[in-house]
Design an enzyme around this catalytic site. Sequence first.
Site, PDB file in Angstrom:
ATOM      1  N   ILE A 157       4.629  -1.132   3.133  1.00 16.43           N
ATOM      2  CA  ILE A 157       4.325   0.261   2.846  1.00 16.43           C
ATOM      3  C   ILE A 157       5.224   0.717   1.697  1.00 16.43           C
ATOM      4  O   ILE A 157       6.452   0.584   1.765  1.00 16.43           O
ATOM      5  CB  ILE A 157       4.558   1.155   4.083  1.00 16.43           C
ATOM      6  CG1 ILE A 157       3.647   0.713   5.239  1.00 16.43           C
ATOM      7  CG2 ILE A 157       4.307   2.618   3.729  1.00 16.43           C
ATOM      8  CD1 ILE A 157       2.173   0.873   4.982  1.00 16.43           C
ATOM      9  N   LYS A 158       4.612   1.233   0.654  1.00 21.91           N
ATOM     10  CA  LYS A 158       5.380   1.705  -0.497  1.00 21.91           C
ATOM     11  C   LYS A 158       5.801   3.161  -0.271  1.00 21.91           C
ATOM     12  O   LYS A 158       4.966   4.021  -0.005  1.00 21.91           O
ATOM     13  CB  LYS A 158       4.556   1.601  -1.781  1.00 21.91           C
ATOM     14  CG  LYS A 158       4.321   0.173  -2.228  1.00 21.91           C
ATOM     15  CD  LYS A 158       3.517   0.096  -3.518  1.00 21.91           C
ATOM     16  CE  LYS A 158       4.382   0.337  -4.722  1.00 21.91           C
ATOM     17  NZ  LYS A 158       3.632   0.058  -5.990  1.00 21.91           N
ATOM     18  N   ILE A 159       7.099   3.381  -0.409  1.00 26.06           N
ATOM     19  CA  ILE A 159       7.683   4.713  -0.249  1.00 26.06           C
ATOM     20  C   ILE A 159       8.485   5.025  -1.497  1.00 26.06           C
ATOM     21  O   ILE A 159       9.287   4.189  -1.930  1.00 26.06           O
ATOM     22  CB  ILE A 159       8.588   4.774   0.995  1.00 26.06           C
ATOM     23  CG1 ILE A 159       7.759   4.554   2.267  1.00 26.06           C
ATOM     24  CG2 ILE A 159       9.335   6.106   1.069  1.00 26.06           C
ATOM     25  CD1 ILE A 159       8.582   4.489   3.540  1.00 26.06           C
ATOM     26  N   LEU A 175       0.857  -1.184   0.000  1.00 24.47           N
ATOM     27  CA  LEU A 175       0.000   0.000   0.000  1.00 24.47           C
ATOM     28  C   LEU A 175       0.893   1.233   0.000  1.00 24.47           C
ATOM     29  O   LEU A 175       1.799   1.353   0.833  1.00 24.47           O
ATOM     30  CB  LEU A 175      -0.902   0.016   1.236  1.00 24.47           C
ATOM     31  CG  LEU A 175      -1.778   1.262   1.442  1.00 24.47           C
ATOM     32  CD1 LEU A 175      -2.776   1.425   0.292  1.00 24.47           C
ATOM     33  CD2 LEU A 175      -2.513   1.194   2.776  1.00 24.47           C
TER      34      LEU A 175
END
Length: 955
Positions: free
Chosen positions: A151-153, A120
């Site tokens: 978590i997409k960064i 996400l």
Amino acid sequence: MAGTSNTSPSRGADSIRKLGEYKQSPWLDFIQRSYTESGKLKGLVDLDDLRGVTSNPAIFEKAIGSGTDYDPQINELLAKDALPPGELYETLAITDIRAACAVMHPVFEKTKKIDGYVSLEVSPYLAFDTKGTIEEARRLWKEVDRDNLMIKIPGTKEGTVAVRDAIEDGINVNVTLLFALDAYKAVLEAYISGLEARAAKGESVADIASVASFFVSRIDGKIDAEIDRRVAAGDKDAEALKALRGKVAIANAKLAYQHYLEVTKSPRWQALAQKGAQPQRLLWASTGTKDKAYSDVLYVEELIGENTVNTIPPATFDAFRDHGKIRASLIENVDAARQVLADAKRLGLDLDGVTSTLVVEGCAAFSKSFDTLLGAVAAKREAVLGKRLLHVSADLPSELRDIVAEAEATWSTEGLVRRLWKKDASVWTNGPEAKWLGWLNIVQERLAHVDELETLARDVKARGFSDVLLLGMGGSSLGPEVLEKTFGQKAGWPKLHVLDSTDPQQVSTFEKAVDVKKTLFIVASKSGGTLEPNILFAYFWDVAKKALGKDPGDNFIAITDPNSHMQDVAKEHHFWRTFFGDPAIGGRFSVLSNFGLVPAAVSGIEVRKFLESTRLMIESCDASVPAEVNPGISLGLILGHAAKNFGRDKVTIQASEGIASFGAWLEQLVAESTGKIGRGLVPIDEEELGSPEVYGKDRVFVDLLLGDEKPNSRLAALRNAGSPVVTVRLTDPEQIGQAFFLFELAIAVVGSVLDIDPFDQPDVEFSKVETRKLTSAYEETGSLPKEAPFAVDGDLSFYADDKNVAALGKGDAVSILKKHFARVGAGDYVGLLAYIERDLETRRWAQDVRMKLRDALKVATAAEFGPRFLHSTGQAYKGGPNSGVFLQVTATDANDLPVPGYRFTFGVVKAAQARGDFEVLSSRERRALRVHINGSLEAGLKTLADAISKAITGA
């Protein structure tokens, strides 16, 4: 590691599954509710050994923005709580992510936490904001609460710093939008540093996973386009260039993998590995083929290697299952890959420039997709809420519509909606604007403390007051006046009266309208230093004291800012209650604070219901709503650009009878906020619509409609003649709160368009200064400074400064007025400023005169009553465009009233205000004339009206 694998290629319907034999994990670059709920996602796990799922804003845009999969949950959520679009989207997305996590969790357990992840993304708006990224990463990690979440960064410089912090926190991270080898090296360093920091604190590094998403096909898209351009232009290196087509992206990825292999062999990594750390695997993203000249499975076949991931879009997934070839391609021909990149550099293909551009474009593309997604969610939300929301529509000439559309796109691209909500002063002039933005959040704050207002309402009703008399000016009075006029007297509740005049006749009228012994007096003043509420308080305190035979503190309430002079007065006089405003809210933006809510509560308006309705509009306008579908932002851009680009700076307000009083409040908001440094909008309220022939090209019409009322029939003709028409339709009067906020936000946006500070009012302050000079002189001498008219005609005496006298000359009333109005030109407006009692008859007189002026001169006309307009439109008249021609009307008061504790009277104060107002108009070189009526006001007004009629018609 260079060389060719001896493994024979295999193909067939199980090619995806066989990737596992080469220790590569196939993930699916797709998520959609129906896909998960139907069992298709689990089917891929069972059939193809699918090992993970990724999402991004573009994917969610397609999933949520189209179709009806999400409508049931949207309806359910909005039935419970009217979430803003951003929160609504996030709730939908988290539901999908959790469901996908459940499907993938058996994989997570089977692979011992190597695979089975669902990604996400943090908001793409935060791509260049380290602090915002890590805060959102932590929040989403906690909110989703699934151990197989990633978590997409983004792999920007700012995002890379956040990656390190997230890993140290124990958050699984998918680093996205990597194109350049150097950027990947920085990300891998951030991962290792984060693990080391975690280990140094004695915390486990064994349960943390991360992938570095290296985007592939987009590089070839850029490089190939440049190759094609140069070949078509006859470049001398055409053949060498053509040999590189479709090869640069794969070569770049192979060298990234070589760096990964080198780092994982290093002693530094091995120390972490011994503690159970997983390597940060390379993930190949953007592996769908864009160029039809290439194999549709090129970027899967050529990037197969151990301990890597390929996140594959559905069409490519199906294609590779069908005819993909399996081999350990990632370690093939590494030297050749190096040569490809060397040749690209030698030929000037500028891979570094391309990858830098792709990062920026990728962030922009995801932001645009997110805008589209949030816009779609906002539209669905609006459809579900239906008539619970007021509705805004606009009929604009094509040239204005195009400029507004361009401005909306700019606001989205530059993140101006979000910056405004973050209270970023650079949205305006980078001045003190940020400290005046408390109105953005005041409704939520007041809802959190609404019990205070509800308790007050119960106490007021229990005490049996028959009347409530509010004493205030400008922002302290105009909002409550709208509530009083709109809602009327509620059965069983006291009647609300709003007094905002120093005219002695008007003060006396209000005194007679209430039962003083049973009246609750509200003194409303932000600073406590404003002249009018102070002398009104002095007068009615004395009146109430005489009527009650004791100090009437129990019958008085103060609304003021903390630590103000009025707070001291209330304490000294033992007021029953004191309610505080927010010092971060200016007067004209204060109606949704205690300055509007206290009068609402004591007059029986259900403030909780009112605020909850208002919140719906605030959420429709909040930071998550793109400008294109944000009603407040869009309205502001229409009004601002109509004035800036087309000279349509007269905002003509039409309103249904049930909400007609809203126009006076809107006049103040527009005029005080925008009319300064020679710029701004001039509001025109209560001007009856005419045919297109009596209008110039300087108008925007705002039509406020209530219920099912049809628009004024003349608006269609005006629209057809090219005038912009904005329609704001309220389902019921309760939505007046929504209208308050809608226009507050819109006018703040106008300030940005016009490059002004919309929260100051310098020329209002100048008028106050001039008034104080005159009242101080009266206190000292017992009279105002002498003045002499430059002309007298019967009961009419004329006054002006030297410059205006020179332009008007001397003569009778008709000749002076004729010369005065002859100065009106196209694009000008006439301001009729009457310092007389504002009652039904005088308002009719003003309307009749202004309509004759409008029809004869074909310009906008404003009819205002002093001194109330000094705290409203007076700012625009003095500080806005020098397009006003003013006729100030004063009169000898038939009766006067003393101000207890002062030497001057109400009549003296009003006269001082009129003279101070005229002094500032003159100093601003406005075309201004004052006419004073001696004797009977009724007769004088008739004489003046006749003279004006003759002056403009020649009859």
